[in-house]
Motif scaffolding. Sequence first.
Motif, short mmCIF file in Angstrom:
data_model
loop_
_atom_site.label_atom_id
_atom_site.label_comp_id
_atom_site.label_asym_id
_atom_site.label_seq_id
_atom_site.Cartn_x
_atom_site.Cartn_y
_atom_site.Cartn_z
N LYS A 105 0.82 -1.21 0.00
CA LYS A 105 0.00 0.00 0.00
C LYS A 105 0.86 1.26 0.00
N SER A 106 1.98 1.25 0.70
CA SER A 106 2.84 2.44 0.75
C SER A 106 3.40 2.77 -0.64
N ILE A 107 3.75 1.75 -1.42
CA ILE A 107 4.26 1.99 -2.78
C ILE A 107 3.11 2.35 -3.72
N ALA A 108 2.03 1.58 -3.69
CA ALA A 108 0.90 1.82 -4.59
C ALA A 108 0.29 3.19 -4.37
N ASP A 109 0.15 3.61 -3.11
CA ASP A 109 -0.45 4.92 -2.84
C ASP A 109 0.38 6.05 -3.44
N VAL A 110 1.70 5.91 -3.42
CA VAL A 110 2.56 6.95 -3.98
C VAL A 110 2.50 6.94 -5.51
N VAL A 111 2.75 5.78 -6.11
CA VAL A 111 2.85 5.70 -7.57
C VAL A 111 1.50 5.92 -8.24
N LEU A 112 0.43 5.45 -7.63
CA LEU A 112 -0.89 5.62 -8.21
C LEU A 112 -1.58 6.90 -7.73
N PHE B 167 12.45 7.40 -5.22
CA PHE B 167 13.22 6.15 -5.11
C PHE B 167 13.09 5.53 -3.73
N LYS B 168 13.15 6.34 -2.69
CA LYS B 168 13.12 5.85 -1.31
C LYS B 168 11.87 5.04 -1.01
N HIS B 169 10.78 5.29 -1.72
CA HIS B 169 9.54 4.57 -1.49
C HIS B 169 9.62 3.10 -1.95
N LEU B 170 10.63 2.79 -2.77
CA LEU B 170 10.78 1.44 -3.28
C LEU B 170 11.59 0.53 -2.36
N ALA C 73 8.87 2.91 -13.72
CA ALA C 73 7.45 2.55 -13.64
C ALA C 73 6.85 2.76 -15.03
N ASN C 74 5.97 1.85 -15.41
CA ASN C 74 5.25 1.94 -16.68
C ASN C 74 3.77 2.09 -16.41
N ALA C 75 3.13 2.98 -17.13
CA ALA C 75 1.67 3.14 -17.06
C ALA C 75 1.11 2.99 -18.47
N TYR C 76 0.42 1.87 -18.69
CA TYR C 76 -0.21 1.58 -19.98
C TYR C 76 -1.68 1.99 -19.91
N LEU D 254 9.46 -7.63 -12.39
CA LEU D 254 8.31 -6.84 -12.82
C LEU D 254 7.27 -6.90 -11.71
N TYR D 255 7.01 -5.75 -11.10
CA TYR D 255 6.12 -5.69 -9.94
C TYR D 255 4.84 -4.96 -10.32
N SER D 256 3.72 -5.64 -10.20
CA SER D 256 2.42 -5.07 -10.59
C SER D 256 1.80 -4.30 -9.43
N LEU D 257 1.29 -3.12 -9.75
CA LEU D 257 0.66 -2.28 -8.73
C LEU D 257 -0.86 -2.33 -8.76
#
Length: 159
Positions: free
Chosen positions: A15-22, A61-64, A81-84, A107-110
């Motif tokens: 959640k900490s990574i997904a909340d930031v990237v998304l 970067f630190k969030h990863l 990060a890729n956003a399709y 490859l890590y899916s969010l």
Amino acid sequence: MEKIQDNFLNTKEFKSIADVVLGGNFPWYYNDSVVKGEKIKNNFLWTHTFYLDNVISSSFFKHLEPLLEKIYIKSLIRIKANAYINHGSEIEHLSHADYPWSHKVALYSLNTTNGYTLVEGKKIQGIANRLLQYDGSIPHASATCTDQNIRVNIVINYF
């Protein structure tokens, strides 16, 4: 040979990574093709580079760290990060190798979508908190989703 690990991080770390990237404050950058030289309609994506050429290139970067700590990495090559985007129909991109030499990809899916990554003829669905590992010199392909607005993953190339 690919390796798939579901629920790779605990819920809090994921959640900490997904909340930031998304989240709405994450910077994305337009790329006019997924694979160089690929001429397909709606063949674009948004990316964010965290690490490249031995340099941390993102303040995010630190969030990863929770993700990177669980992968045995001798040396990083690239993290992005890729956003399709959902274009209304599935688009499978050209098969390609990330680099011409043998190296590892994580490859890590969010998020969970019907988009997939094709590795050695096998379609591996993007499922939130799933880690897919394979040799990045082996041709592989990505595909957009049709069931969500966007498919987002983090690609780690490393030795």
